[in-house]
Design a protein around this motif. Structure first.
Motif, PDB file in Angstrom:
ATOM      1  N   LEU A 311       0.823  -1.203   0.000  1.00  0.00           N
ATOM      2  CA  LEU A 311       0.000   0.000   0.000  1.00  0.00           C
ATOM      3  C   LEU A 311       0.860   1.258   0.000  1.00  0.00           C
ATOM      4  O   LEU A 311       0.612   2.189  -0.780  1.00  0.00           O
ATOM      5  N   ALA A 312       1.888   1.284   0.849  1.00  0.00           N
ATOM      6  CA  ALA A 312       2.766   2.459   0.897  1.00  0.00           C
ATOM      7  C   ALA A 312       3.486   2.649  -0.431  1.00  0.00           C
ATOM      8  O   ALA A 312       3.571   3.771  -0.959  1.00  0.00           O
ATOM      9  N   GLY A 313       4.003   1.551  -1.004  1.00  0.00           N
ATOM     10  CA  GLY A 313       4.692   1.651  -2.284  1.00  0.00           C
ATOM     11  C   GLY A 313       3.761   2.058  -3.396  1.00  0.00           C
ATOM     12  O   GLY A 313       4.126   2.854  -4.276  1.00  0.00           O
ATOM     13  N   GLY A 314       2.524   1.535  -3.388  1.00  0.00           N
ATOM     14  CA  GLY A 314       1.557   1.895  -4.420  1.00  0.00           C
ATOM     15  C   GLY A 314       1.192   3.363  -4.372  1.00  0.00           C
ATOM     16  O   GLY A 314       1.124   4.042  -5.411  1.00  0.00           O
ATOM     17  N   VAL A 315       0.957   3.883  -3.173  1.00  0.00           N
ATOM     18  CA  VAL A 315       0.591   5.295  -3.030  1.00  0.00           C
ATOM     19  C   VAL A 315       1.749   6.200  -3.418  1.00  0.00           C
ATOM     20  O   VAL A 315       1.580   7.173  -4.173  1.00  0.00           O
ATOM     21  N   LEU A 316       2.953   5.905  -2.923  1.00  0.00           N
ATOM     22  CA  LEU A 316       4.115   6.747  -3.241  1.00  0.00           C
ATOM     23  C   LEU A 316       4.420   6.740  -4.742  1.00  0.00           C
ATOM     24  O   LEU A 316       4.727   7.792  -5.331  1.00  0.00           O
ATOM     25  N   THR A 317       4.345   5.575  -5.353  1.00  0.00           N
ATOM     26  CA  THR A 317       4.638   5.478  -6.784  1.00  0.00           C
ATOM     27  C   THR A 317       3.617   6.253  -7.604  1.00  0.00           C
ATOM     28  O   THR A 317       3.970   6.940  -8.569  1.00  0.00           O
ATOM     29  N   THR A 318       2.350   6.177  -7.225  1.00  0.00           N
ATOM     30  CA  THR A 318       1.305   6.904  -7.949  1.00  0.00           C
ATOM     31  C   THR A 318       1.482   8.410  -7.779  1.00  0.00           C
ATOM     32  O   THR A 318       1.313   9.176  -8.744  1.00  0.00           O
ATOM     33  N   ILE A 319       1.825   8.852  -6.576  1.00  0.00           N
ATOM     34  CA  ILE A 319       2.084  10.282  -6.362  1.00  0.00           C
ATOM     35  C   ILE A 319       3.256  10.744  -7.217  1.00  0.00           C
ATOM     36  O   ILE A 319       3.219  11.833  -7.827  1.00  0.00           O
ATOM     37  N   ALA A 320       4.309   9.917  -7.270  1.00  0.00           N
ATOM     38  CA  ALA A 320       5.479  10.285  -8.076  1.00  0.00           C
ATOM     39  C   ALA A 320       5.139  10.372  -9.559  1.00  0.00           C
ATOM     40  O   ALA A 320       5.787  11.124 -10.308  1.00  0.00           O
ATOM     41  N   ALA A 321       4.121   9.635 -10.000  1.00  0.00           N
ATOM     42  CA  ALA A 321       3.756   9.632 -11.416  1.00  0.00           C
ATOM     43  C   ALA A 321       2.862  10.793 -11.804  1.00  0.00           C
ATOM     44  O   ALA A 321       2.677  11.061 -12.995  1.00  0.00           O
ATOM     45  N   VAL A 322       2.290  11.521 -10.831  1.00  0.00           N
ATOM     46  CA  VAL A 322       1.316  12.578 -11.130  1.00  0.00           C
ATOM     47  C   VAL A 322       1.891  13.682 -12.019  1.00  0.00           C
ATOM     48  O   VAL A 322       1.269  14.048 -13.033  1.00  0.00           O
ATOM     49  N   PRO A 323       3.064  14.275 -11.690  1.00  0.00           N
ATOM     50  CA  PRO A 323       3.561  15.368 -12.547  1.00  0.00           C
ATOM     51  C   PRO A 323       3.733  14.967 -14.006  1.00  0.00           C
ATOM     52  O   PRO A 323       3.319  15.695 -14.910  1.00  0.00           O
ATOM     53  N   MET A 324       4.321  13.790 -14.239  1.00  0.00           N
ATOM     54  CA  MET A 324       4.561  13.362 -15.614  1.00  0.00           C
ATOM     55  C   MET A 324       3.258  13.024 -16.316  1.00  0.00           C
ATOM     56  O   MET A 324       3.083  13.335 -17.498  1.00  0.00           O
ATOM     57  N   ALA A 325       2.329  12.394 -15.603  1.00  0.00           N
ATOM     58  CA  ALA A 325       1.037  12.060 -16.205  1.00  0.00           C
ATOM     59  C   ALA A 325       0.305  13.332 -16.618  1.00  0.00           C
ATOM     60  O   ALA A 325      -0.295  13.395 -17.698  1.00  0.00           O
ATOM     61  N   TRP A 326       0.341  14.346 -15.768  1.00  0.00           N
ATOM     62  CA  TRP A 326      -0.337  15.608 -16.088  1.00  0.00           C
ATOM     63  C   TRP A 326       0.320  16.291 -17.283  1.00  0.00           C
ATOM     64  O   TRP A 326      -0.363  16.753 -18.203  1.00  0.00           O
ATOM     65  N   LEU A 327       1.665  16.343 -17.283  1.00  0.00           N
ATOM     66  CA  LEU A 327       2.367  17.008 -18.379  1.00  0.00           C
ATOM     67  C   LEU A 327       2.143  16.296 -19.717  1.00  0.00           C
ATOM     68  O   LEU A 327       1.983  16.950 -20.750  1.00  0.00           O
ATOM     69  N   SER A 328       2.142  14.977 -19.708  1.00  0.00           N
ATOM     70  CA  SER A 328       1.998  14.239 -20.961  1.00  0.00           C
ATOM     71  C   SER A 328       0.639  14.470 -21.608  1.00  0.00           C
ATOM     72  O   SER A 328       0.505  14.348 -22.829  1.00  0.00           O
ATOM     73  N   VAL A 381       9.390   2.327  -6.026  1.00  0.00           N
ATOM     74  CA  VAL A 381       8.976   3.446  -6.885  1.00  0.00           C
ATOM     75  C   VAL A 381       9.666   3.352  -8.245  1.00  0.00           C
ATOM     76  O   VAL A 381       9.031   3.513  -9.294  1.00  0.00           O
ATOM     77  N   LEU A 382      10.961   3.094  -8.240  1.00  0.00           N
ATOM     78  CA  LEU A 382      11.691   2.997  -9.505  1.00  0.00           C
ATOM     79  C   LEU A 382      11.179   1.842 -10.363  1.00  0.00           C
ATOM     80  O   LEU A 382      10.953   1.991 -11.570  1.00  0.00           O
ATOM     81  N   MET A 383      10.964   0.701  -9.748  1.00  0.00           N
ATOM     82  CA  MET A 383      10.608  -0.489 -10.509  1.00  0.00           C
ATOM     83  C   MET A 383       9.204  -0.432 -11.096  1.00  0.00           C
ATOM     84  O   MET A 383       8.958  -0.923 -12.197  1.00  0.00           O
ATOM     85  N   PHE A 384       8.277   0.186 -10.358  1.00  0.00           N
ATOM     86  CA  PHE A 384       6.872   0.111 -10.756  1.00  0.00           C
ATOM     87  C   PHE A 384       6.295   1.448 -11.208  1.00  0.00           C
ATOM     88  O   PHE A 384       5.082   1.565 -11.380  1.00  0.00           O
ATOM     89  N   LEU A 385       7.141   2.432 -11.424  1.00  0.00           N
ATOM     90  CA  LEU A 385       6.674   3.740 -11.873  1.00  0.00           C
ATOM     91  C   LEU A 385       5.864   3.674 -13.169  1.00  0.00           C
ATOM     92  O   LEU A 385       4.812   4.321 -13.275  1.00  0.00           O
ATOM     93  N   PRO A 386       6.289   2.908 -14.181  1.00  0.00           N
ATOM     94  CA  PRO A 386       5.483   2.852 -15.418  1.00  0.00           C
ATOM     95  C   PRO A 386       4.073   2.313 -15.197  1.00  0.00           C
ATOM     96  O   PRO A 386       3.137   2.735 -15.869  1.00  0.00           O
ATOM     97  N   ARG A 387       3.890   1.382 -14.268  1.00  0.00           N
ATOM     98  CA  ARG A 387       2.554   0.838 -14.019  1.00  0.00           C
ATOM     99  C   ARG A 387       1.599   1.937 -13.552  1.00  0.00           C
ATOM    100  O   ARG A 387       0.448   2.005 -13.991  1.00  0.00           O
ATOM    101  N   ALA A 388       2.069   2.775 -12.640  1.00  0.00           N
ATOM    102  CA  ALA A 388       1.220   3.855 -12.137  1.00  0.00           C
ATOM    103  C   ALA A 388       0.994   4.915 -13.195  1.00  0.00           C
ATOM    104  O   ALA A 388      -0.099   5.484 -13.297  1.00  0.00           O
ATOM    105  N   LEU A 389       1.996   5.180 -14.010  1.00  0.00           N
ATOM    106  CA  LEU A 389       1.907   6.256 -14.993  1.00  0.00           C
ATOM    107  C   LEU A 389       0.888   5.956 -16.086  1.00  0.00           C
ATOM    108  O   LEU A 389       0.132   6.851 -16.503  1.00  0.00           O
ATOM    109  N   VAL A 390       0.815   4.716 -16.531  1.00  0.00           N
ATOM    110  CA  VAL A 390      -0.081   4.367 -17.632  1.00  0.00           C
ATOM    111  C   VAL A 390      -1.533   4.634 -17.274  1.00  0.00           C
ATOM    112  O   VAL A 390      -2.269   5.332 -17.988  1.00  0.00           O
ATOM    113  N   GLY A 391      -1.989   4.100 -16.151  1.00  0.00           N
ATOM    114  CA  GLY A 391      -3.387   4.276 -15.764  1.00  0.00           C
ATOM    115  C   GLY A 391      -3.723   5.703 -15.408  1.00  0.00           C
ATOM    116  O   GLY A 391      -4.801   6.213 -15.747  1.00  0.00           O
ATOM    117  N   LEU A 392      -2.802   6.376 -14.728  1.00  0.00           N
ATOM    118  CA  LEU A 392      -3.056   7.753 -14.308  1.00  0.00           C
ATOM    119  C   LEU A 392      -3.132   8.685 -15.508  1.00  0.00           C
ATOM    120  O   LEU A 392      -3.984   9.591 -15.562  1.00  0.00           O
TER     121      LEU A 392
END
Length: 503
Positions: A311-328, A381-392
């Protein structure tokens, strides 16, 4: 809305994503060319490379054959119970690869070597090809096939000359995914006793922390990953496969198998028995032998620690993906595409390389962070960043930009408009991203073994510890819990593939 703050945040995450690659380059420069030649160009590394190449060259084509044949039977033929077989073809993804090897080795202790590794790898990973191929077969316009048949082509010729070429993209993408998994997999091949680059790195790490030999083998592994990525781009080509014309493509008619209808059941039935039957029977046997005594407090503790980290890793990774998801979505451009590529590339790196980079950096420069929760979560966060970025990214694209502008016109700051409007509308995609990352963390083994603080034991690491002691009975509950937590992701992937195909 000003883009500068989001660009800065996305750039910081992108720089962090480059740490593993930068580390390999820095270590290569630091040790010098003579040491590199000594550690890399030696018979043992050559043997590991050959083992890995043989694995890729045999397992990927076999996976393609099994996946395409199964997808054709379940999506394009009148095979009995097609929907059931389609679901059973995806369900093996709920079983971690090292649990597959555990099931087979405990059933046949003599299994080891290349042939056994290929066999178990195909069983564990062929669904990664089945999913995109089956989804593409649902979307193909049958009018092209009808035209080919009207010109006198037999059904087999229509498939090989018309249908199969249109499967190039899913075949390349699925093969790349399997190839990257084969490069990074540790548990499956360690249990089968087949040495690869990944198993050698972990062995070197366990025998000597911050080993230059492990770092150099990590560099070879990264080079193999980059080669696979480049090869996939080359094979994929630039052909267009989109349908051009008015109206909606009708669903394809299912081909009549005639007297081969019942014999055709042998393939999906055999794959279901091998991928699901053997693990379930093996786990059931060990659970029966162990009884209630093996369901002790350690299992509960491992479940709790796994869920907390997931849960902690999922939330942190999704938060880290927000700036790039918004910019893209909101501000696409060359810089944004470059930053996005940095976010995505790290997902192709083996977890063992990511963990090796973080371990070496903390040991050399940030010793207080060595084997801490912070560094373990950073690895996730490094390993699973693409997973969060795609859906977001997909969810933000569905949130109208006009609502952000309206919120700012009513006095909200850009940050408030993002939090109160866009992210609320994108909440389903964010939740899906958290779930995908969390379930990936649940089954993650290699990086957790290398980064976890003392006393932290997830389901995967506790399972691995017990199987290393040949205590298969005590390991069974941990395997069962991993499968139980992974099953929802499998159902989600299957449902999402059908929705994407318009079914």
């Amino acid at each position: 809305m000003p883009h500068a703050p989001m660009v800065v945040l996305a750039a910081l995450i992108a720089l962090f994503s480059l740490v593993p690659l930068g580390f390999i380059g820095w270590v290569t420069y630091d040790v010098g060319w003579e040491t590199v030649k000594t550690l890399v160009f030696r018979p043992r590394v050559g043997e590991l490379v050959l083992n890995t190449v043989y694995l890729e060259l045999i397992a990927i084509p076999l996976s393609i054959i099994v996946a395409v044949a199964t997808a054709f039977l379940t999506e394009r033929s009148d095979i009995p119970f097609a929907r059931l077989w389609a679901w059973l073809a995806v369900t093996p993804l709920a079983v971690p690869a090292f649990v597959h090897s555990y099931a087979w080795v405990s059933l046949i202790p003599s299994m080891h070597g290349l042939a056994s590794g290929v066999f178990v790898a195909v069983l564990a990973y062929y669904p990664f090809l089945y999913l995109p191929v089956a989804a593409t077969l649902r979307r193909l316009d049958p009018a092209v096939e009808d035209a080919a048949a009207s010109l006198g082509l037999a059904p087999a010729a229509v498939f090989f000359r018309v249908v199969l070429p249109q499967l190039r993209i899913p075949l390349c993408g699925g093969s790349l995914l399997i190839g990257l998994h084969l490069l990074s997999e540790y548990g499956l091949f360690a249990m089968i006793r087949f040495d690869t680059l990944a198993t050698a790195i972990v062995d070197q790490f366990q025998s000597s922390y911050n080993s230059p030999a492990a770092n150099m083998i990590g560099g070879v592994l990264v080079a193999c990953c980059l080669f696979l990525l480049a090869l996939e781009v080359l094979l994929r080509g630039n052909e267009r496969y989109a349908r051009v014309g008015t109206g909606t493509a009708r669903p394809a008619d299912r081909q009549k198998l005639g007297r081969f209808r019942l014999p055709a059941l042998l393939l999906p039935a055999a794959m279901a028995a091998l991928t699901l039957g053997v693990p379930l029977i093996t786990l059931g046997r060990w659970l029966w032998l162990g009884g209630l005594a093996i369901w002790d407090g350690a299992v509960t503790g491992a479940v709790v620690q796994t869920l907390v980290l997931a849960l902690a890793g999922g939330v942190l990774t999704t938060i880290a993906a927000v700036p790039m998801a918004w910019l893209s979505v909101r501000a696409p451009g060359r810089l944004q595409r470059l930053l996005e590529a940095c976010h995505y590339y790290v997902g192709s790196l083996p977890g063992v390389v990511v963990a090796l980079a973080l371990v070496s950096i903390t040991v050399r420069f940030l010793l207080p962070l060595y084997q801490t929760f912070a560094m373990l979560l950073a690895g996730y966060v490094l390993m699973f960043l693409p997973r969060a970025l795609v859906g977001l990214r997909a969810s933000i694209a569905q949130a109208p930009v006009e609502l952000e502008r309206a919120a700012m016109a009513l006095g909200r700051t850009p940050g408030q408009a993002l939090r109160q409007v866009t992210l609320r509308l994108a909440a389903p995609g964010a939740a899906a991203g958290v779930a995908l990352v969390a379930l990936g963390i649940t089954n993650e083994l290699t990086a957790t073994l290398m980064l976890a603080p003392n006393g932290v034991e997830t389901l995967a690491t506790r399972f691995w510890s017990l199987t290393s002691e040949i205590d298969y009975v005590a390991a069974a509950p941990y395997a069962v819990m991993m499968v139980a937590l992974s099953l929802p992701l499998t159902l989600l992937l299957h449902a999402q593939s059908k929705r994407t195909a318009g079914q």
